[in-house]
Design a protein around this motif. Structure first.
Motif, PDB file in Angstrom:
ATOM      1  N   LYS A  26     -40.967   8.640  11.227  1.00  0.00           N
ATOM      2  CA  LYS A  26     -40.980   8.538   9.763  1.00  0.00           C
ATOM      3  C   LYS A  26     -40.899   7.084   9.311  1.00  0.00           C
ATOM      4  O   LYS A  26     -41.497   6.699   8.307  1.00  0.00           O
ATOM      5  N   ASP A  27     -40.196   6.272  10.082  1.00  0.00           N
ATOM      6  CA  ASP A  27     -40.040   4.863   9.736  1.00  0.00           C
ATOM      7  C   ASP A  27     -41.342   4.089   9.858  1.00  0.00           C
ATOM      8  O   ASP A  27     -41.615   3.182   9.058  1.00  0.00           O
ATOM      9  N   ILE A  28     -42.156   4.401  10.862  1.00  0.00           N
ATOM     10  CA  ILE A  28     -43.328   3.557  11.150  1.00  0.00           C
ATOM     11  C   ILE A  28     -44.657   4.187  10.731  1.00  0.00           C
ATOM     12  O   ILE A  28     -45.655   3.481  10.577  1.00  0.00           O
ATOM     13  N   GLY A  29     -44.701   5.501  10.549  1.00  0.00           N
ATOM     14  CA  GLY A  29     -45.942   6.154  10.151  1.00  0.00           C
ATOM     15  C   GLY A  29     -46.857   6.448  11.328  1.00  0.00           C
ATOM     16  O   GLY A  29     -46.671   5.955  12.438  1.00  0.00           O
ATOM     17  N   GLU A  30     -47.887   7.268  11.061  1.00  0.00           N
ATOM     18  CA  GLU A  30     -48.750   7.768  12.127  1.00  0.00           C
ATOM     19  C   GLU A  30     -49.565   6.678  12.795  1.00  0.00           C
ATOM     20  O   GLU A  30     -49.681   6.634  14.022  1.00  0.00           O
ATOM     21  N   LYS A  31     -50.155   5.763  12.021  1.00  0.00           N
ATOM     22  CA  LYS A  31     -51.041   4.752  12.601  1.00  0.00           C
ATOM     23  C   LYS A  31     -50.290   3.836  13.556  1.00  0.00           C
ATOM     24  O   LYS A  31     -50.754   3.546  14.663  1.00  0.00           O
ATOM     25  N   ALA A  55     -44.917  16.519  16.464  1.00  0.00           N
ATOM     26  CA  ALA A  55     -43.591  15.893  16.458  1.00  0.00           C
ATOM     27  C   ALA A  55     -42.953  15.915  15.072  1.00  0.00           C
ATOM     28  O   ALA A  55     -43.632  15.738  14.064  1.00  0.00           O
ATOM     29  N   PRO A  56     -41.626  16.113  15.023  1.00  0.00           N
ATOM     30  CA  PRO A  56     -40.902  16.010  13.743  1.00  0.00           C
ATOM     31  C   PRO A  56     -40.774  14.536  13.335  1.00  0.00           C
ATOM     32  O   PRO A  56     -40.687  13.653  14.195  1.00  0.00           O
ATOM     33  N   PRO A  57     -40.747  14.239  12.054  1.00  0.00           N
ATOM     34  CA  PRO A  57     -40.690  12.848  11.597  1.00  0.00           C
ATOM     35  C   PRO A  57     -39.445  12.089  12.047  1.00  0.00           C
ATOM     36  O   PRO A  57     -39.473  10.858  12.140  1.00  0.00           O
ATOM     37  N   THR A  79     -52.016  13.149  16.799  1.00  0.00           N
ATOM     38  CA  THR A  79     -50.608  13.299  16.399  1.00  0.00           C
ATOM     39  C   THR A  79     -50.547  14.116  15.115  1.00  0.00           C
ATOM     40  O   THR A  79     -51.338  13.896  14.190  1.00  0.00           O
ATOM     41  N   LYS A  80     -49.622  15.051  15.078  1.00  0.00           N
ATOM     42  CA  LYS A  80     -49.455  15.894  13.899  1.00  0.00           C
ATOM     43  C   LYS A  80     -47.974  16.173  13.671  1.00  0.00           C
ATOM     44  O   LYS A  80     -47.174  16.217  14.601  1.00  0.00           O
ATOM     45  N   HIS A  81     -47.638  16.356  12.397  1.00  0.00           N
ATOM     46  CA  HIS A  81     -46.279  16.718  12.006  1.00  0.00           C
ATOM     47  C   HIS A  81     -45.988  18.151  12.421  1.00  0.00           C
ATOM     48  O   HIS A  81     -46.830  19.043  12.311  1.00  0.00           O
TER      49      HIS A  81
END
Length: 357
Positions: A7-12, A100-102, A132-134
């Protein structure tokens, strides 16, 4: 150790962090990060492409604190690659979809992928891409690609009456280790090491399986991921044959036998679980000695546990007689889901109707 979460860094940035960990490979044209991974496989006219997809999560060894996230990444790739290997193929590439959970720490994901990359490299493959997916709970969906020569491909069909079934390694060690660790049973240092190794390194016997396929000595094959009973029934169903399992011939480690003794259960029932990632091969009986020599060369323990028959029944021979051997396996879509493997932690009845004295 970084405390950053996804969550801190984001998907990219998460993808960038993972990609930096992975080995480069000449068979991956143009590198990673494109809409499709371009693989320079150069399939020859006598070669076929193999593919398999499997889902896994954080494995038992990680949940028990026996190893870090690397072992879960190793397991995820080994699980998917196992089917390529037992089918007679050489693994080439692996793609991993991460759910993955955030709030999952980036460090955990990076270490998972490091284990996955190491495993792919061990099998002669590389990680080509993924997604990658939430998701509320961590999971990995792994797709493995491999190549095989057409006349080296092994399927679940092909076993002939008179062939024997050869299995790799002792069976039930992972299940016994799981029960022993979760129950807090007193273990010797040697037993603890045996079970830790079985839980952490759930790897298929890849060197032996490749050697056997290249020798063209097996008639059918299957990995034992659904448990021994399910494996036998599946091989017989696809091959149109029956089977008589010799219970006394099933290889069970002494540590597994002692755990069963302490719990007051039959050690054979641990062998009905999956998790040891053994491979099963139908082979002509007259080729057994040659195959055992190949097994010794790859340091792979193998055992002959029974014989295929013309009669379609799947039977088990015990000291008390011959009985029907019902299909007992992990089926996540039936009532109870994984209840069969849970049941193996206590006394269960695995014998059907008696056939003869």
């Amino acid at each position: 150790m970084s405390t950053k979460t996804l969550k801190d860094i984001g998907e990219k940035d998460c993808i960038t962090s993972i990609t930096r960990l992975l080995r480069d490979d000449d068979r991956l044209l143009g590198g990673r990060g494109h809409d499709s991974a371009v693989l320079d496989l150069q399939l020859a006219p006598n070669e076929v492409l193999l593919t398999n997809t499997d889902r896994s999560g954080m494995n038992i060894a990680y949940s028990l604190g026996l190893a870090g996230p690397e072992c879960a990444g190793d397991f995820a790739v080994s699980h998917a690659v196992s089917d390529i290997l037992v089918s007679g193929g050489d693994p080439v590439s692996v793609s991993i979809a991460l759910l993955a959970p955030p709030d999952l720490p980036l460090e955990v994901l990076n270490r998972f992928m490091k284990g996955a990359d190491d495993a792919a490299h061990r099998y002669g493959a590389f990680i080509a891409g993924g997604d990658t997916k939430h998701a509320p709970k961590f999971a990995a969906v792994v797709t493995a690609l491999g190549k095989a020569k057409r006349d080296e491909v092994l399927m679940r069909a092909g076993a002939q009456p008179g062939d024997v079934l050869l299995v790799t390694g002792p069976l039930g060690t992972m299940m016994a280790g799981k029960v022993a660790c979760q129950s807090g049973l007193g273990l010797s240092d040697q037993e603890r090491e045996t079970f830790s190794q079985a839980l952490i390194y759930q790897n298929p016997p890849y060197r032996f399986s490749r050697a056997l396929a290249k020798a063209r000595l097996a008639t059918a094959a299957m990995d034992n991921s659904d448990g021994l009973s399910g494996t036998l029934h599946t091989l017989c169903q696809h091959s149109g044959v029956g089977f008589v399992l010799n219970k006394q011939s099933v290889p069970i480690h002494p540590s597994t036998q002692r755990v069963a003794q302490v719990l007051g259960i039959d050690p054979f029932q641990f062998a009905l679980a999956s998790g040891d990632w053994s491979h099963c091969f139908a082979v002509p009986e007259h080729e057994v000695d040659v195959i055992k020599t190949m097994a010794e060369a790859t340091q792979t323990p193998v055992s002959v546990i029974g014989q295929f028959t013309e009669a379609p029944d799947v039977l088990i021979q015990t000291e008390e007689g011959v009985f029907a051997f019902p299909r007992l396996e992990n089926d996540r879509f039936r009532v109870g889901g994984t209840a069969w493997f849970k049941a193996l932690e206590g006394q269960v009845n695995y014998l059907g109707n008696e056939q003869s004295k």
